[in-house]
Design an enzyme around this catalytic site. Structure first.
Site, PDB file in Angstrom:
ATOM      1  N   CYS A  56      -2.637   7.409  -0.489  1.00  0.00           N
ATOM      2  CA  CYS A  56      -2.245   8.040   0.776  1.00  0.00           C
ATOM      3  C   CYS A  56      -3.453   8.594   1.533  1.00  0.00           C
ATOM      4  CB  CYS A  56      -1.206   9.109   0.512  1.00  0.00           C
ATOM      5  SG  CYS A  56       0.349   8.392  -0.089  1.00  0.00           S
TER       6      CYS A  56
ATOM      7  N   CYS B 296      -2.489  11.514  -2.639  1.00  0.00           N
ATOM      8  CA  CYS B 296      -3.065  10.755  -3.744  1.00  0.00           C
ATOM      9  C   CYS B 296      -4.110   9.783  -3.185  1.00  0.00           C
ATOM     10  CB  CYS B 296      -1.942  10.005  -4.473  1.00  0.00           C
ATOM     11  SG  CYS B 296      -1.330   8.552  -3.583  1.00  0.00           S
TER      12      CYS B 296
ATOM     13  N   GLU C 259       3.666   9.883   2.942  1.00  0.00           N
ATOM     14  CA  GLU C 259       2.592   9.729   3.939  1.00  0.00           C
ATOM     15  C   GLU C 259       2.501   8.296   4.449  1.00  0.00           C
ATOM     16  OE1 GLU C 259       2.434  10.963   0.824  1.00  0.00           O
ATOM     17  OE2 GLU C 259       0.603  12.125   0.556  1.00  0.00           O
TER      18      GLU C 259
END
Lengths: 148, 148
Positions: free
Chosen positions: B85, B82, B54
């Site tokens: 990101c 996560c 990402e």
């Protein structure tokens, strides 16, 4: 190098961001007490949303260390990390983070979130805030005052 | 390009990560319905803790758009982002995120956190999860099974 000295290096980096009209935030990464990377915010300069000081310093430190796992590293940054950067510290498994001013809008090392100390995540990071906070806040205040 | 098709492109990217022994996660960025960036996880390849799919796709999309503000962008990613990101999506002010499998360990678009929908933050992101989730999960399962 102690936290106060390391923050001095981060503050010097922060001041350099203003030269390209970026918000003055700077960071250094220490491993074994030595500065292995020093960067400042380059979001405007590079027109890159990911180019916050902490992210750049993590990438540089990993390149120097030859590993994405920075388990012996301390990141020292002038402003409390945002969600992306606090998440980056977690992604890099750093040992500790030291920051200057707190960020009421997006701070994620204790203010809005504490991504450094969540027992659900598989790594915790030691956090020290408030180091030379007034100098960091003054840099930001002067920058935004100058833009009005 | 609809979400199903865009996720197909992200899944193709994810599969490429395995070629360099990275965890198979892929992402594409759409602006105006067109793919402007496609990347996969390169953490191991580059030994860079910030090189999640990402983050790479955001940097590429911003370079193409010529702006760090990606307010018309949709990021389509095979696994729930996560903290880093999800924070990156927020930092880039993207309009929406579409993900495949949920991540019980670090998912930050609804599972552990929802950094996309926090009224304290100054930007909210539309979230759609579960698109082709089984295909994404199968890629991850096969990868980790092969490493044992």
């Amino acid at each position: 190098m102690n936290d106060h000295e390391a923050m001095g290096a981060a503050l010097n980096e922060a001041a350099r961001a203003v030269l390209h009209r970026d918000v003055p935030i700077g960071a250094v990464c220490l491993i074994g007490g030595e500065v292995v990377a020093r960067r400042h915010n380059e979001r405007e300069l590079r027109q890159d949303p990911t180019a916050h000081a902490e992210m750049l310093v993590l990438a540089d430190a990993a390149a120097t260390a030859g590993s994405w796992r920075l388990t012996d590293a301390t990141v020292v940054v002038t402003l409390e990390p945002c969600p992306m950067c606090a998440g980056g510290l977690f992604a890099a498994r750093v040992r500790s983070v030291v920051f200057g001013a707190t960020d009421p809008k997006a701070g994620s090392c204790g203010t809005l979130y504490n991504l450094c100390a969540d027992p659900r995540l598989n790594h915790e990071i030691e956090v020290t805030g408030g180091i030379r906070a007034e100098e960091s806040a003054a840099l930001l205040r002067d920058f935004f005052a100058g833009r009005r």
